[in-house]
Design a protein around this motif. Sequence first.
Motif, PDB file in Angstrom:
ATOM      1  N   THR A 164       0.836  -1.203   0.000  1.00  0.00           N
ATOM      2  CA  THR A 164       0.000   0.000   0.000  1.00  0.00           C
ATOM      3  C   THR A 164       0.866   1.245   0.000  1.00  0.00           C
ATOM      4  O   THR A 164       2.021   1.231   0.435  1.00  0.00           O
ATOM      5  N   LYS A 205      -3.581   1.261  -3.526  1.00  0.00           N
ATOM      6  CA  LYS A 205      -3.131  -0.124  -3.589  1.00  0.00           C
ATOM      7  C   LYS A 205      -2.680  -0.447  -5.008  1.00  0.00           C
ATOM      8  O   LYS A 205      -3.517  -0.591  -5.912  1.00  0.00           O
ATOM      9  N   ARG A 251      -1.602  -2.590  -8.152  1.00  0.00           N
ATOM     10  CA  ARG A 251      -2.007  -3.911  -8.598  1.00  0.00           C
ATOM     11  C   ARG A 251      -1.261  -4.269  -9.884  1.00  0.00           C
ATOM     12  O   ARG A 251      -0.955  -3.404 -10.705  1.00  0.00           O
ATOM     13  N   SER A 252      -1.005  -5.563 -10.031  1.00  0.00           N
ATOM     14  CA  SER A 252      -0.363  -6.049 -11.245  1.00  0.00           C
ATOM     15  C   SER A 252      -1.397  -6.190 -12.360  1.00  0.00           C
ATOM     16  O   SER A 252      -2.582  -5.872 -12.185  1.00  0.00           O
ATOM     17  N   GLY A 284      -4.173  -8.263 -11.396  1.00  0.00           N
ATOM     18  CA  GLY A 284      -4.933  -7.773 -10.267  1.00  0.00           C
ATOM     19  C   GLY A 284      -4.379  -8.183  -8.922  1.00  0.00           C
ATOM     20  O   GLY A 284      -5.046  -8.002  -7.895  1.00  0.00           O
ATOM     21  N   LYS A 285      -3.172  -8.732  -8.901  1.00  0.00           N
ATOM     22  CA  LYS A 285      -2.574  -9.158  -7.650  1.00  0.00           C
ATOM     23  C   LYS A 285      -1.833  -7.999  -6.978  1.00  0.00           C
ATOM     24  O   LYS A 285      -1.478  -7.009  -7.610  1.00  0.00           O
ATOM     25  N   LYS A 286      -1.574  -8.193  -5.706  1.00  0.00           N
ATOM     26  CA  LYS A 286      -0.878  -7.166  -4.934  1.00  0.00           C
ATOM     27  C   LYS A 286       0.595  -7.131  -5.316  1.00  0.00           C
ATOM     28  O   LYS A 286       1.239  -8.174  -5.456  1.00  0.00           O
TER      29      LYS A 286
END
Length: 698
Positions: free
Chosen positions: A352, A369, A371-372, A375-377
């Motif tokens: 974050t 946040k 995101r890749s 949609g992953k962190k």
Amino acid sequence: MLLAWTTYWFIKTRSYRSTPAAALRAAQQTYNENVRRSKVTFVFENMDSKRGDEATGKTSDDGDIASVMGFSGFGKKARTFDLDAIFEQTRRTAIERSQRVIEERQKEIEMEEEGESSKSVKPSVQSQRGKAASSRVQKSDSSSDSGSDSDSDSELIGPPVPPQHAAQQGDDDDDEHVGPPLPPGYTGSTAHSDDDDDEEGEAQDDDDDNPVKKIPDTHEITLQHGTKTVSALGLDPSGARLVSGGYDYDVRFWDFAGMDQALQAFRSLQPCECHQIKALQYSITGDVMLVVSGNAQAKVLDRDGFSVMECVKGDQYIVDMANTKGHTAMLNCGCWHPKIKEEFMTCSNDGTVRTWDLNSEKKHKSVFKPRSFQGKKVIPTCCTYSRDGKLIAAGCQDGTIQIWDRNLSVHTKFHCRQAHTPGSDTSCLSFSYDGTMLASRGGDDTLKMWDIRNFRKPVNGVSGLTNYFSMTDCCFSPDDKLLVTGTSVKKDEGNGKLVFFDRISFQRVYEIDVTNASVVRCLWHPKLNQIMVGTGNGLVKVYYDPVKSHRGAKLCVVKSKRKEKHAEALTQDYIITPHALPMFREARQRSTRKQLEKDRLDPKKSHKPEPPVSGPGRGGRVAAHGGTLSSFIVKNIALDKTDDSNPREAILRHAKEASENPYWIAPAYTETQPEPVFAEESEDEEPDQEPEWKKRKI
């Protein structure tokens, strides 16, 4: 004089109404001639009156009255002028002048009809006008010379001479120069000097256009932070105070105005205990400082290093990081808002980017946040604000650069998927001063330039810039024409360099060999025009130019080192009794040096080392085995001779002596003590036989 001025302005207005500009010049000439005649006539009349008075031998009563009343000229008759005659003469002269001008214009028209250009006609007219003007000037000079005997005021009365005469002279003589005369002995030509001035001006313009000439690298000073990597540098907006942080957990404060040539920090502290310092930055007002370290809580300190605020730590068991109040993992970077002095931003390994308010430390302000593509962190490794504070940019571990609108934290405004190699830590993002360009320093040994308006591909890029640290800096020069970054090296494999690139062509235009270690941090302060560099061997170098730089390092290099003052302590307390009798008064100590010398000779006061002990020991000291009590006890334990005899027999050995000569206990119980009865040993009883209650039951 009043009458003369009235005449002049009347002539001027009449000539303007009825005739052209030539009539005005004719009126001026006529006016000057009339004034000259009036002056001469006035002088002759005065001379005639004086001669008549001398011939008759009579003194008028007017002189007596004038001497009594205190003013001169009393009783003289005022001179009168015939204005009608003057006006009539002026009108005729103006008519004649206007006729001449009309004839000249007719001749010009005829010459143009014959085929001659008007260019050859105009200079002739100007020459005639110049001759007329010169004749008027000569006449005015002659009139002023003739009237100088009677009146000291020889200046021309009326409007100034038209500038056509001076212009005509300038056209006729091209060799004359405008301006003051040259000094005596000057042999050079003015044309040559003008050329030199032009060349110097061009050279100065070239220096101004060349950004390399503005790099302040002629002088340097070295600040010793420690022995480990300097991983953070911060300068306040005024440039008066520098802070440095490193892998040794220390934050050192350097004050340029207070330092001397010893270059010592005035304060050193560890604000985050045993955590490496990742980033240090002063706020836009310079009153507080942000400290980002390896823990999950950022701190805000004041200028003197006292804690102002500590961010709250979030709950690491909550899946959605937006629902926690703070970071839950190690911090990577942080910075202040460029416009709002209470807001700052941090990014962490919890995936974050959070903004905080200085006045509310219990919870973050907003959460972004990254995101890749799936949609992953992803983990942000660096973050920064745009120059206007409207955009927030973050470089992530998957090689992406993501930019959000500060007020919209959900979706990104700009997103580049393949900015750098995936898996490499983007170490720095820096916006240009004009706010249109973004520079990124990647962990893949590259430096790239991006245009915010077209963020799909980089404008320029360069590779081969070794980077071993996750906080290697890149920054723009104050004039926004150069881009600066540092290179990393392994131990004993070369020197770390500070490399300068042209912003437009992205060519390497200059480089500085800093030291035999990596260059991690670099700052180029716009007000000081000085470059601060943090290296991998614990040094902070400041590059400056005595001419182009201002204050900063220039303040401390001119100060000599302070002399060390040896503290002279009093050997004994001295009691001052000013009113004591002379026989009880003690002599006041003038200096402690002699007293210290005397105390050195006294073995007790000087704590002379005690000589080695000879013999078994004395004064609580033992001589054997190092002279310590512990060694003595150990020796005795090793040499202990235990008595393996029956303890009952050992006690009863002293029974006879105690009964015969009671000293301690027996006298107190002589009356009440019964006779002791001791058990007698039987020969049949075995010594190892145990009592019944101790026997083992089968």
